[in-house]
Design an enzyme around this catalytic site. Structure first.
Site, PDB file in Angstrom:
ATOM      1  N   TRP A  27     -29.767 -23.652 -51.118  1.00 29.91           N
ATOM      2  CA  TRP A  27     -28.782 -24.548 -51.731  1.00 29.91           C
ATOM      3  C   TRP A  27     -29.403 -25.888 -52.145  1.00 29.91           C
ATOM      4  O   TRP A  27     -28.739 -26.710 -52.759  1.00 29.91           O
ATOM      5  CB  TRP A  27     -27.605 -24.786 -50.791  1.00 29.91           C
ATOM      6  CG  TRP A  27     -28.004 -25.109 -49.388  1.00 29.91           C
ATOM      7  CD1 TRP A  27     -28.311 -26.339 -48.869  1.00 29.91           C
ATOM      8  CD2 TRP A  27     -28.147 -24.179 -48.303  1.00 29.91           C
ATOM      9  NE1 TRP A  27     -28.627 -26.238 -47.541  1.00 29.91           N
ATOM     10  CE2 TRP A  27     -28.535 -24.919 -47.162  1.00 29.91           C
ATOM     11  CE3 TRP A  27     -27.990 -22.794 -48.191  1.00 29.91           C
ATOM     12  CZ2 TRP A  27     -28.766 -24.318 -45.928  1.00 29.91           C
ATOM     13  CZ3 TRP A  27     -28.218 -22.192 -46.969  1.00 29.91           C
ATOM     14  CH2 TRP A  27     -28.599 -22.948 -45.848  1.00 29.91           C
ATOM     15  N   ARG A  28     -30.678 -26.101 -51.795  1.00 32.82           N
ATOM     16  CA  ARG A  28     -31.356 -27.328 -52.226  1.00 32.82           C
ATOM     17  C   ARG A  28     -32.132 -27.140 -53.538  1.00 32.82           C
ATOM     18  O   ARG A  28     -32.769 -28.070 -54.013  1.00 32.82           O
ATOM     19  CB  ARG A  28     -32.332 -27.789 -51.138  1.00 32.82           C
ATOM     20  CG  ARG A  28     -31.658 -28.400 -49.923  1.00 32.82           C
ATOM     21  CD  ARG A  28     -32.671 -28.867 -48.898  1.00 32.82           C
ATOM     22  NE  ARG A  28     -32.011 -29.512 -47.772  1.00 32.82           N
ATOM     23  CZ  ARG A  28     -32.600 -29.782 -46.618  1.00 32.82           C
ATOM     24  NH1 ARG A  28     -33.887 -29.461 -46.438  1.00 32.82           N
ATOM     25  NH2 ARG A  28     -31.943 -30.367 -45.644  1.00 32.82           N
ATOM     26  N   GLU A  40     -22.140 -26.088 -47.475  1.00 28.07           N
ATOM     27  CA  GLU A  40     -21.646 -27.020 -46.460  1.00 28.07           C
ATOM     28  C   GLU A  40     -20.501 -26.412 -45.654  1.00 28.07           C
ATOM     29  O   GLU A  40     -20.385 -26.640 -44.451  1.00 28.07           O
ATOM     30  CB  GLU A  40     -21.201 -28.336 -47.119  1.00 28.07           C
ATOM     31  CG  GLU A  40     -22.343 -29.159 -47.684  1.00 28.07           C
ATOM     32  CD  GLU A  40     -23.341 -29.622 -46.628  1.00 28.07           C
ATOM     33  OE1 GLU A  40     -23.012 -29.598 -45.415  1.00 28.07           O
ATOM     34  OE2 GLU A  40     -24.449 -30.007 -47.012  1.00 28.07           O
ATOM     35  N   LEU A  83     -19.569 -14.598 -39.883  1.00 28.06           N
ATOM     36  CA  LEU A  83     -19.743 -16.053 -39.807  1.00 28.06           C
ATOM     37  C   LEU A  83     -18.692 -16.703 -38.914  1.00 28.06           C
ATOM     38  O   LEU A  83     -18.894 -17.809 -38.422  1.00 28.06           O
ATOM     39  CB  LEU A  83     -19.654 -16.675 -41.207  1.00 28.06           C
ATOM     40  CG  LEU A  83     -20.936 -16.692 -42.037  1.00 28.06           C
ATOM     41  CD1 LEU A  83     -20.655 -17.264 -43.427  1.00 28.06           C
ATOM     42  CD2 LEU A  83     -22.030 -17.500 -41.358  1.00 28.06           C
ATOM     43  N   TYR A 123     -16.688 -35.390 -44.185  1.00 27.50           N
ATOM     44  CA  TYR A 123     -18.110 -35.014 -44.244  1.00 27.50           C
ATOM     45  C   TYR A 123     -18.412 -34.173 -45.480  1.00 27.50           C
ATOM     46  O   TYR A 123     -19.355 -34.457 -46.231  1.00 27.50           O
ATOM     47  CB  TYR A 123     -18.523 -34.241 -42.987  1.00 27.50           C
ATOM     48  CG  TYR A 123     -19.850 -33.549 -43.191  1.00 27.50           C
ATOM     49  CD1 TYR A 123     -21.032 -34.279 -43.172  1.00 27.50           C
ATOM     50  CD2 TYR A 123     -19.915 -32.185 -43.480  1.00 27.50           C
ATOM     51  CE1 TYR A 123     -22.251 -33.672 -43.417  1.00 27.50           C
ATOM     52  CE2 TYR A 123     -21.120 -31.571 -43.727  1.00 27.50           C
ATOM     53  CZ  TYR A 123     -22.295 -32.319 -43.688  1.00 27.50           C
ATOM     54  OH  TYR A 123     -23.493 -31.716 -43.955  1.00 27.50           O
ATOM     55  N   ASP A 141     -21.929 -35.935 -39.991  1.00 27.31           N
ATOM     56  CA  ASP A 141     -21.600 -34.792 -39.138  1.00 27.31           C
ATOM     57  C   ASP A 141     -22.188 -35.032 -37.753  1.00 27.31           C
ATOM     58  O   ASP A 141     -22.649 -36.145 -37.439  1.00 27.31           O
ATOM     59  CB  ASP A 141     -22.119 -33.489 -39.763  1.00 27.31           C
ATOM     60  CG  ASP A 141     -23.643 -33.421 -39.810  1.00 27.31           C
ATOM     61  OD1 ASP A 141     -24.310 -34.433 -39.486  1.00 27.31           O
ATOM     62  OD2 ASP A 141     -24.181 -32.347 -40.152  1.00 27.31           O
ATOM     63  N   CYS A 195     -34.531 -35.006 -33.942  1.00 23.97           N
ATOM     64  CA  CYS A 195     -33.623 -35.673 -32.999  1.00 23.97           C
ATOM     65  C   CYS A 195     -32.579 -34.668 -32.516  1.00 23.97           C
ATOM     66  O   CYS A 195     -31.375 -34.811 -32.742  1.00 23.97           O
ATOM     67  CB  CYS A 195     -32.959 -36.863 -33.692  1.00 23.97           C
ATOM     68  SG  CYS A 195     -32.213 -38.056 -32.567  1.00 23.97           S
ATOM     69  N   CYS A 202     -39.344 -37.026 -29.783  1.00 18.58           N
ATOM     70  CA  CYS A 202     -39.486 -38.433 -30.137  1.00 18.58           C
ATOM     71  C   CYS A 202     -40.872 -38.781 -30.671  1.00 18.58           C
ATOM     72  O   CYS A 202     -40.998 -39.622 -31.574  1.00 18.58           O
ATOM     73  CB  CYS A 202     -39.169 -39.303 -28.924  1.00 18.58           C
ATOM     74  SG  CYS A 202     -37.435 -39.198 -28.385  1.00 18.58           S
ATOM     75  N   CYS A 205     -41.096 -38.366 -34.330  1.00 12.18           N
ATOM     76  CA  CYS A 205     -39.992 -38.957 -35.089  1.00 12.18           C
ATOM     77  C   CYS A 205     -40.511 -40.086 -35.977  1.00 12.18           C
ATOM     78  O   CYS A 205     -41.221 -40.990 -35.493  1.00 12.18           O
ATOM     79  CB  CYS A 205     -38.922 -39.495 -34.144  1.00 12.18           C
ATOM     80  SG  CYS A 205     -37.537 -40.267 -35.005  1.00 12.18           S
TER      81      CYS A 205
END
Length: 388
Positions: A27-28, A40, A83, A123, A141, A195, A202, A205
């Site tokens: 979807w990107r 989404e 789903l 959202y 979200d 995250c 971390c 990150c």
């Protein structure tokens, strides 16, 4: 409340990291608002890895808003099968039909219009507007709230409406000019890959240096989230009725009511349990009484399996019994007496009906066992014939 330096650092480092590490998700690959909308909705309460094959099959079957708007609901539910949260699929189709009728098949690009569509909350509206149209709208979200809670050390309960308002305001302030779509996806990506809810990574990150939650040693305890009540357990008897006569090899299914839980989906007949678990007599009495209301009768039964289905508010603990139609009411020989919301189906005909996951598992277990038994009998017969 939060320093400009802290905000600017977060946005700049996050965008730089995202451009290097973003996943290649189907979807990107375009800014098509319909694709983004469907993805989404599917991603709500569902992992990315699970959604990818569903999204690809759904787009193959319903490549345009017009195709989804005109499709029979049964086909849409079948494509959604597995789903869960089936109201998402119904609301999506309802909203798509509204887009087809009111906006000529083009997803609207204003907050008011998008938010008015059935099943589209803050959202999803923010995701569509920012990713498809690059509008500077936040898309907050669970992933985003977790990231912001930790980075800015926000110790408010994220289940409260006031906390969501705070998060949305903050997220909007962080959006770099002209990069709303990529920024919102970057926030989601950071929450999904780095995250994480437990044991956040971390050290890898991109914004660790200014993370107030880590500096305070609270990265594992944030965000603050009031625990929801566990789903209420409910014991149920389930009847897997085997066909006889012309319906030998088939089982009896029924369609749920048009409104309410799992509306219009197909299932095996079931009712509340009245006796102790594993009590065939109590199961027979309850199922016989339940089916008699539809003019159906069952004879002997035996326990096939236990199964469980969990909703947000309830958990079905199911005892599944294989049974036969009552000889005095052989519905296999009197098909005209079968109520309209019942069907006799074979294993192959399962593909024509949309079932909740629990009934798919039960039917597949039953049909697999039946096939294996027949195969064993065939091999035994072949062996005897070879000896002769």
């Amino acid at each position: 409340m939060y320093s400009l330096e802290q905000k600017q650092y977060f946005s700049a480092e996050l965008m730089s990291w995202y451009k290097r590490h973003k996943r290649d998700l189907p979807w990107r690959r375009s800014r098509n608002p319909y694709h983004i909308w469907v993805s989404e909705i599917m991603l709500q309460q569902t992992r990315v890895d699970t959604v990818i094959p569903y999204f690809e099959r759904f787009m193959d079957k319903f490549p345009t808003i017009e195709a989804l708007a005109e499709a029979p609901e049964e086909e849409v539910l079948k494509a959604w099968e597995g789903l869960g949260y089936y109201s998402r699929a119904r609301n999506l189709q309802t909203a798509v039909r509204e887009v087809q009728e009111r906006y000529g098949g083009t997803v609207p690009d204003t907050k008011e219009d998008v938010f008015s569509l059935k099943g589209v909350g803050p959202y999803t509206a923010g995701a569509i507007l920012s990713i498809a149209y690059n509008k500077p709208e936040p898309a907050v979200d669970g992933n985003v709230m977790r990231v912001l809670s930790r980075y800015f050390l926000i110790e408010e309960d994220i289940m409260k409406g006031s906390t969501r308002v705070l998060m949305e305001k903050l997220a909007k302030e962080l959006i770099p000019e002209g990069e709303a779509g990529d920024f919102n996806q970057a926030l989601m990506e950071l929450g999904a890959l780095v995250c994480t809810p437990k044991s956040p990574h971390c050290l890898t990150c991109p914004v660790m240096a200014h993370c107030a939650g880590r500096a305070a040693g609270m990265e594992d305890s944030l965000p603050i989230k009031k625990k929801a009540k566990p789903p209420r357990p409910e014991s149920r008897y389930t009847a897997l009725v085997e066909g006889t006569g012309e319906h030998t090899g088939k089982v009896l299914i029924r369609q749920r009511p048009a409104e309410g839980l799992l509306a219009r989906m197909w299932e095996l007949p079931h009712t509340l349990a009245t006796g102790a678990a594993g009590d065939p007599a109590a199961a027979h009495e309850a199922l016989a009484s339940h089916l008699a209301a539809d003019g159906l009768g069952i004879d002997s039964l035996h326990l096939l399996m236990q199964a469980e289905h969990v909703f947000s508010h309830i958990r079905w603990d199911m005892q599944v019994y294989v049974c036969r139609p009552e000889p005095s009411r052989l519905l296999s020989e009197l098909p005209e007496l079968l109520p309209s919301h019942y069907r006799w189906i074979t294993r192959e005909e399962m593909e024509q009906y949309a079932f909740p996951n629990v009934f798919l598992r039960i039917l597949n277990t039953y049909f697999k066992g039946t096939f294996q038994l027949k195969e064993k009998e065939r091999r035994s017969l072949h062996s005897r014939q070879s000896v002769l």
